[in-house]
Scaffold this motif. Structure first.
Motif, PDB file in Angstrom:
ATOM      1  N   TYR A   1       0.851  -1.450   0.203  1.00  2.00           N
ATOM      2  CA  TYR A   1      -0.748  -0.176   0.070  1.00  2.00           C
ATOM      3  C   TYR A   1       1.312   1.464   0.081  1.00  2.00           C
ATOM      4  O   TYR A   1       2.028   1.320   0.614  1.00  2.00           O
ATOM      5  N   GLU A   2       0.652   2.417  -0.206  1.00  2.00           N
ATOM      6  CA  GLU A   2       0.490   3.630  -0.600  1.00  2.00           C
ATOM      7  C   GLU A   2       0.550   4.375   0.789  1.00  2.00           C
ATOM      8  O   GLU A   2      -0.537   4.370   1.326  1.00  2.00           O
ATOM      9  N   GLU A   3       1.729   5.040   0.674  1.00  2.73           N
ATOM     10  CA  GLU A   3       1.298   5.672   2.508  1.00  2.73           C
ATOM     11  C   GLU A   3       0.823   7.238   2.035  1.00  2.73           C
ATOM     12  O   GLU A   3       0.830   7.718   1.096  1.00  2.73           O
ATOM     13  N   THR A   4       0.427   8.010   3.491  1.00  5.52           N
ATOM     14  CA  THR A   4      -0.557   8.615   2.800  1.00  5.52           C
ATOM     15  C   THR A   4       0.641   9.726   4.013  1.00  5.52           C
ATOM     16  O   THR A   4       1.127   9.503   5.191  1.00  5.52           O
ATOM     17  N   GLU A   5       0.147  11.437   3.839  1.00  4.33           N
ATOM     18  CA  GLU A   5       0.060  12.598   4.984  1.00  4.33           C
ATOM     19  C   GLU A   5       0.150  12.043   6.149  1.00  4.33           C
ATOM     20  O   GLU A   5       0.869  12.522   7.263  1.00  4.33           O
ATOM     21  N   ILE A   6      -1.051  11.401   6.086  1.00  6.47           N
ATOM     22  CA  ILE A   6      -1.796  11.181   7.913  1.00  6.47           C
ATOM     23  C   ILE A   6      -0.914  10.345   8.540  1.00  6.47           C
ATOM     24  O   ILE A   6      -0.822  10.560   9.656  1.00  6.47           O
ATOM     25  N   SER A   7       0.743   9.170   8.231  1.00 10.35           N
ATOM     26  CA  SER A   7       0.955   8.402   8.735  1.00 10.35           C
ATOM     27  C   SER A   7       2.230   8.948   8.730  1.00 10.35           C
ATOM     28  O   SER A   7       3.323   8.569   9.102  1.00 10.35           O
ATOM     29  N   GLY A   8       2.482  10.286   7.970  1.00 15.83           N
ATOM     30  CA  GLY A   8       3.893  10.863   8.062  1.00 15.83           C
ATOM     31  C   GLY A   8       5.348  10.150   6.647  1.00 15.83           C
ATOM     32  O   GLY A   8       5.994  11.052   7.435  1.00 15.83           O
ATOM     33  N   MET A   9       4.423   9.919   6.190  1.00 16.90           N
ATOM     34  CA  MET A   9       5.307   9.214   5.026  1.00 16.90           C
ATOM     35  C   MET A   9       4.876   9.111   3.760  1.00 16.90           C
ATOM     36  O   MET A   9       4.957   8.120   3.345  1.00 16.90           O
ATOM     37  N   GLU A  10       4.480  10.281   3.285  1.00 22.13           N
ATOM     38  CA  GLU A  10       3.423  10.192   2.280  1.00 22.13           C
ATOM     39  C   GLU A  10       4.893   9.974   1.361  1.00 22.13           C
ATOM     40  O   GLU A  10       5.736  10.390   1.557  1.00 22.13           O
ATOM     41  N   GLY A  11       4.638   9.278  -0.009  1.00 21.56           N
ATOM     42  CA  GLY A  11       5.933   9.268  -0.973  1.00 21.56           C
ATOM     43  C   GLY A  11       6.326   7.778  -0.511  1.00 21.56           C
ATOM     44  O   GLY A  11       6.924   7.541  -1.657  1.00 21.56           O
ATOM     45  N   CYS A  12       6.029   7.260   0.450  1.00 24.45           N
ATOM     46  CA  CYS A  12       6.400   6.227   0.178  1.00 24.45           C
ATOM     47  C   CYS A  12       5.719   4.600   0.326  1.00 24.45           C
ATOM     48  O   CYS A  12       4.391   4.786   0.320  1.00 24.45           O
ATOM     49  N   THR A  13       6.549   3.521  -0.506  1.00 27.38           N
ATOM     50  CA  THR A  13       5.504   2.335  -0.473  1.00 27.38           C
ATOM     51  C   THR A  13       5.700   0.857   0.411  1.00 27.38           C
ATOM     52  O   THR A  13       6.894   1.045   0.401  1.00 27.38           O
ATOM     53  N   THR A  14       4.273   1.082   0.852  1.00 25.43           N
ATOM     54  CA  THR A  14       4.947  -0.420   2.016  1.00 25.43           C
ATOM     55  C   THR A  14       4.644  -1.529   1.464  1.00 25.43           C
ATOM     56  O   THR A  14       3.353  -1.882   1.156  1.00 25.43           O
ATOM     57  N   THR A  15       5.326  -2.742   1.623  1.00 28.82           N
ATOM     58  CA  THR A  15       4.819  -4.011   1.618  1.00 28.82           C
ATOM     59  C   THR A  15       4.943  -4.535   2.922  1.00 28.82           C
ATOM     60  O   THR A  15       6.054  -4.916   3.539  1.00 28.82           O
ATOM     61  N   VAL A  16       4.447  -5.274   3.493  1.00 28.26           N
ATOM     62  CA  VAL A  16       3.650  -6.344   4.658  1.00 28.26           C
ATOM     63  C   VAL A  16       4.535  -7.618   3.896  1.00 28.26           C
ATOM     64  O   VAL A  16       3.335  -7.847   3.109  1.00 28.26           O
ATOM     65  N   LYS A  17       4.981  -8.515   4.036  1.00 26.20           N
ATOM     66  CA  LYS A  17       5.709  -9.961   4.233  1.00 26.20           C
ATOM     67  C   LYS A  17       5.114 -10.925   5.087  1.00 26.20           C
ATOM     68  O   LYS A  17       5.584 -10.817   6.277  1.00 26.20           O
ATOM     69  N   LEU A  18       3.641 -11.286   5.314  1.00 27.64           N
ATOM     70  CA  LEU A  18       3.665 -12.318   5.807  1.00 27.64           C
ATOM     71  C   LEU A  18       4.029 -12.993   5.650  1.00 27.64           C
ATOM     72  O   LEU A  18       3.767 -14.324   4.711  1.00 27.64           O
ATOM     73  N   SER A  19       5.102 -14.094   6.367  1.00 31.17           N
ATOM     74  CA  SER A  19       5.748 -15.831   6.820  1.00 31.17           C
ATOM     75  C   SER A  19       5.056 -16.709   7.807  1.00 31.17           C
ATOM     76  O   SER A  19       4.614 -15.718   8.940  1.00 31.17           O
ATOM     77  N   GLU A  20       5.510 -17.708   7.905  1.00 30.77           N
ATOM     78  CA  GLU A  20       4.991 -18.715   9.211  1.00 30.77           C
ATOM     79  C   GLU A  20       4.989 -18.480  10.314  1.00 30.77           C
ATOM     80  O   GLU A  20       4.593 -18.300  11.264  1.00 30.77           O
ATOM     81  N   ASP A  21       6.541 -17.685  10.489  1.00 30.01           N
ATOM     82  CA  ASP A  21       7.066 -17.209  11.575  1.00 30.01           C
ATOM     83  C   ASP A  21       7.836 -16.110  11.590  1.00 30.01           C
ATOM     84  O   ASP A  21       7.995 -15.542  12.930  1.00 30.01           O
ATOM     85  N   LYS A  22       7.263 -15.098  10.734  1.00 29.69           N
ATOM     86  CA  LYS A  22       7.745 -14.042  10.541  1.00 29.69           C
ATOM     87  C   LYS A  22       7.856 -12.892   9.556  1.00 29.69           C
ATOM     88  O   LYS A  22       6.535 -13.437   9.143  1.00 29.69           O
ATOM     89  N   ILE A  23       7.216 -12.106  10.717  1.00 25.45           N
ATOM     90  CA  ILE A  23       5.751 -10.728   9.209  1.00 25.45           C
ATOM     91  C   ILE A  23       7.072  -9.011   9.278  1.00 25.45           C
ATOM     92  O   ILE A  23       7.941  -8.950  10.361  1.00 25.45           O
ATOM     93  N   SER A  24       7.625  -9.125   7.854  1.00 28.11           N
ATOM     94  CA  SER A  24       8.627  -7.343   7.458  1.00 28.11           C
ATOM     95  C   SER A  24       7.454  -6.672   6.808  1.00 28.11           C
ATOM     96  O   SER A  24       6.930  -6.802   6.274  1.00 28.11           O
ATOM     97  N   MET A  25       8.162  -5.590   7.557  1.00 27.12           N
ATOM     98  CA  MET A  25       7.682  -4.379   7.048  1.00 27.12           C
ATOM     99  C   MET A  25       9.089  -3.277   6.293  1.00 27.12           C
ATOM    100  O   MET A  25       9.618  -2.740   6.891  1.00 27.12           O
ATOM    101  N   LYS A  26       8.788  -3.292   5.335  1.00 27.31           N
ATOM    102  CA  LYS A  26       9.664  -2.971   3.916  1.00 27.31           C
ATOM    103  C   LYS A  26       9.105  -1.441   3.546  1.00 27.31           C
ATOM    104  O   LYS A  26       7.953  -1.680   2.987  1.00 27.31           O
ATOM    105  N   ARG A  27       9.896  -0.385   3.697  1.00 29.96           N
ATOM    106  CA  ARG A  27       9.506   1.082   3.260  1.00 29.96           C
ATOM    107  C   ARG A  27      10.040   1.031   1.932  1.00 29.96           C
ATOM    108  O   ARG A  27      11.199   1.154   2.304  1.00 29.96           O
ATOM    109  N   PHE A  28       9.514   1.540   1.386  1.00 29.15           N
ATOM    110  CA  PHE A  28      10.465   2.194  -0.329  1.00 29.15           C
ATOM    111  C   PHE A  28       9.590   3.798  -0.516  1.00 29.15           C
ATOM    112  O   PHE A  28       9.246   4.220  -0.027  1.00 29.15           O
ATOM    113  N   GLY A  29      10.670   4.644  -1.462  1.00 27.01           N
ATOM    114  CA  GLY A  29      10.347   5.792  -1.482  1.00 27.01           C
ATOM    115  C   GLY A  29      11.038   7.043  -0.955  1.00 27.01           C
ATOM    116  O   GLY A  29      12.211   6.943  -0.650  1.00 27.01           O
TER     117      GLY A  29
END
Length: 138
Positions: free
Chosen positions: A41-69
């Protein structure tokens, strides 16, 4: 790739009990690759990270959150484990330590579900807080 609506709720509680919450409803994408499920999803002004794309990866025993932009970061959540990452702030890049207390997710065949993470954060030992992140896939 499926288009989904995401409701993202975050609650941050400082050590002195001050609470700061955020709620964001946004369009996103859900897809599977290998044994993982991805939410993008795309971040917005509300999150304070406008201009970033966030990718949440759900694995069996791990969750990772990457922001790009505009800001780039990655946080890895593994229950009971402590991870250290570089975290960009308006004051420069800081070392951020994350201790995941609890985490989990459920996603149905209809692409509805919930992701829940509870974790403790320390930013270079200066700012410490307990955090809860909840992502509802609607």
């Amino acid at each position: 790739m499926k288009h989904v609506m995401l409701k993202i709720e975050g609650l941050q509680t400082s050590l002195d009990g001050e609470e700061n919450s955020i709620e964001l409803v946004t369009e996103g994408k859900l897809y599977e690759k290998g044994n993982s499920i991805y939410l993008v999803y795309e971040e917005t002004e509300i999150s304070g990270m406008e201009g970033c794309t966030t990718t949440v990866k759900l694995s069996e025993d791990k969750i990772s959150m990457k922001r790009f932009g505009v800001l780039k970061s990655e946080i890895v959540f593994e229950k009971g484990k402590r991870t250290v990452t570089n975290y960009p702030t308006p004051y420069g890049v800081m070392d951020m330590e994350v201790l995941t207390k609890d985490m989990g997710y459920t996603i149905t065949d209809a692409n509805k579900g919930n992701v829940s993470i509870e974790y403790f954060v320390s930013l270079q030992g200066m700012a410490e807080s307990t955090n809860k992140l909840n992502i509802m896939i609607m």
